[in-house]
Write an enzyme that holds these catalytic residues in place. Structure first.
Site, PDB file in Angstrom:
ATOM      1  N   LYS A 133      23.593 -34.445  28.179  1.00  0.00           N
ATOM      2  CA  LYS A 133      23.402 -34.269  26.751  1.00  0.00           C
ATOM      3  C   LYS A 133      23.328 -35.621  26.009  1.00  0.00           C
ATOM      4  O   LYS A 133      23.600 -36.668  26.598  1.00  0.00           O
ATOM      5  CB  LYS A 133      24.515 -33.385  26.178  1.00  0.00           C
ATOM      6  CG  LYS A 133      24.514 -31.947  26.727  1.00  0.00           C
ATOM      7  CD  LYS A 133      23.200 -31.221  26.486  1.00  0.00           C
ATOM      8  CE  LYS A 133      23.288 -29.703  26.441  1.00  0.00           C
ATOM      9  NZ  LYS A 133      23.425 -29.013  27.735  1.00  0.00           N
TER      10      LYS A 133
HETATM   11  C1  LIG Z   1      24.128 -27.460  27.694  1.00  0.00           C
HETATM   12  C2  LIG Z   1      24.087 -26.258  26.849  1.00  0.00           C
HETATM   13  C3  LIG Z   1      25.200 -25.409  26.698  1.00  0.00           C
HETATM   14  C4  LIG Z   1      26.431 -25.506  27.550  1.00  0.00           C
HETATM   15  O1  LIG Z   1      27.075 -26.714  27.545  1.00  0.00           O
HETATM   16  P1  LIG Z   1      27.970 -27.179  28.817  1.00  0.00           P
HETATM   17  O2  LIG Z   1      28.742 -28.324  28.252  1.00  0.00           O
HETATM   18  O3  LIG Z   1      27.020 -27.591  29.892  1.00  0.00           O
HETATM   19  O4  LIG Z   1      28.832 -26.050  29.195  1.00  0.00           O
HETATM   20  C5  LIG Z   1      25.130 -24.368  25.787  1.00  0.00           C
HETATM   21  N1  LIG Z   1      24.018 -24.140  25.082  1.00  0.00           N
HETATM   22  C6  LIG Z   1      22.914 -24.905  25.206  1.00  0.00           C
HETATM   23  C7  LIG Z   1      21.710 -24.603  24.361  1.00  0.00           C
HETATM   24  C8  LIG Z   1      22.896 -25.972  26.114  1.00  0.00           C
HETATM   25  O5  LIG Z   1      21.793 -26.708  26.264  1.00  0.00           O
END
Ligand SMILES: *Cc1c(COP(=O)(O)O)cnc(C)c1O
Length: 400
Positions: free
Chosen positions: A186
């Protein structure tokens, strides 16, 4: 997209400050930790960055969604409207609290369509989760207006557009609650981690209690003597994650500026491609530019452009074919294969609605996602890479 590209001395120093105390837990150990509270500092800094009243660090973006839905008292018997284009976690979080996700369509921004909320609403609808996909905002003015008229709760999943905004207001602060992810890919990362933002003190407190076994976090007593509120579970963020978060947050605006600069250079090259149109933006200024999206008039041209680029070493994603971000491709979800042998919550006798997940239910997603390609925007180009991409685009443009 990836904040890890800028890892440096700042992250090392923050993590070492925690290691030196020996206390990795965010709560308690007040004597031993010598005033070091990294999750707390990260939460405060993030709240200031967003202009939000309250923030809570949690163990992941997925658990952020689950804790937020729990705080909003979404549960068995409820339906939650979620766009067909999102990562699987948004749907899983709804199932985790015992509610049923209802698949809604997208608009030309490729995010949740406000009109689709009205189409998909039933007497069981309790909440709506707009997701700001691939760096750019949903039309939050229209979504908030529909939801407030209909009395629906709004939870923004802002895992993918950290630092983005709509009409000058930060994403994640429009709804009753907003969530963020700091997983390894992210915009900013703590390895694993997430955060919840809200302006509602009551929702914040419920989330805070639930994510830490119901501890009331009374500052006047030791942790063992704290009062008990509601039953909860453990979704805490550790102080190592908080330390990384602090260092990464201080770089967030720089990350976004780099992405925008690099996006603009690639955009310049794509402008020459016949028939190509860029993704519609609800607010150009609020795009974090983690990805660059563009489309063609039909799927055939889209696929041939994708192939022409990929044979020259330039990858793009067509989300209609992606296995993790588009509901019609989740065969285990469509088969209602939850971990429960009783297929809970789909087969919950307390659930009175009837939900379907058919391609016909989402005509705009079927059309738009099939003719759209996304390019991931890096923070740094390796030597000669930008020129190679520009050349690949110019050559591919001649083959479609
Ligand atoms: C990455 C993501 C998540 C989940 O996040 P994690 O930290 O990987 O559990 C939820 N929603 C969206 C749209 C994502 O891209």
């Amino acid at each position: 997209m990836p904040g890890y590209e800028l890892f440096g001395k700042e992250e090392m120093d923050e993590v070492m400050a925690v290691m030196k105390t020996g206390v990795l837990m965010r709560y308690g150990f007040d004597k031993e930790r010598g005033g070091v509270y990294k999750v707390r500092d990260f939460e405060e800094a993030f709240a200031r960055y967003l202009g939000a009243g309250y923030t809570l660090g949690v163990s992941s973006g997925s658990t952020a969604l689950k804790v937020a839905l729990t705080a909003m008292d979404v549960g068995p018997g409820d339906e939650v409207i979620v766009p067909a284009f999102t990562f699987l976690a948004t749907y899983e979080a709804v199932l985790e609290v015992g509610a049923i996700p209802v698949m809604a369509d997208i608009d030309d921004t490729l995010n949740l369509d406000a009109d689709s909320i009205i189409d998909k609403m039933t007497p069981y609808t309790k909440a709506v989760i707009p997701v700001h996909m691939c760096g750019a905002p949903a039309r939050m003015d229209r979504i908030m207006s529909v939801c407030s008229k209909k009395g629906l709760l709004v939870l923004e999943d802002n895992a993918q557009s950290c630092g983005g905004s709509f009409q000058g207001k930060k994403l994640g602060t429009f709804g009753h609650m907003g969530t963020f992810s700091f997983d390894y890919v992210k915009t900013i990362t703590t390895g694993e981690g997430g955060l919840i933002a809200t302006n509602d003190k009551n929702l914040y407190l419920r989330a805070e209690w639930y994510h830490d076994h119901g501890h009331d976090h009374n500052p006047l007593v030791t942790r063992a003597m704290e009062g008990r509120t509601i039953l909860g579970f453990n979704y805490r963020m550790s102080d190592l994650q908080g330390a990384l978060g602090l260092a990464q947050l201080s770089k967030l605006d720089r990350i976004i500026a780099l992405q925008r600069k690099n996006r603009d250079m690639i955009k310049e090259a794509l402008k020459e491609v016949p028939g190509l149109q860029f993704r519609t933006m609800a607010d150009e200024e609020g795009d974090t530019a983690t990805f660059l999206g563009f489309n063609f008039p039909d799927e055939k041209t889209t696929m041939s452009f994708q192939k022409a680029l990929s044979t020259r070493g330039v990858d793009t994603v067509c989300f209609k074919n992606n296995l993790w971000h588009y509901v019609p491709n989740w065969e285990h979800f469509l088969a209602k294969s939850t971990a429960s042998s009783k297929k809970y919550p789909f087969k919950d006798p307390g659930y009175k609605g009837q939900v379907t997940y058919r391609r016909e239910d989402i005509p705009r997603a079927e059309d738009l996602l099939g003719r759209t390609l996304f390019m991931l925007i890096p923070l740094k180009f390796a030597e000669g890479r930008l020129e190679a991409i520009q050349e690949a685009i110019a050559k591919a443009a001649k083959e479609i």
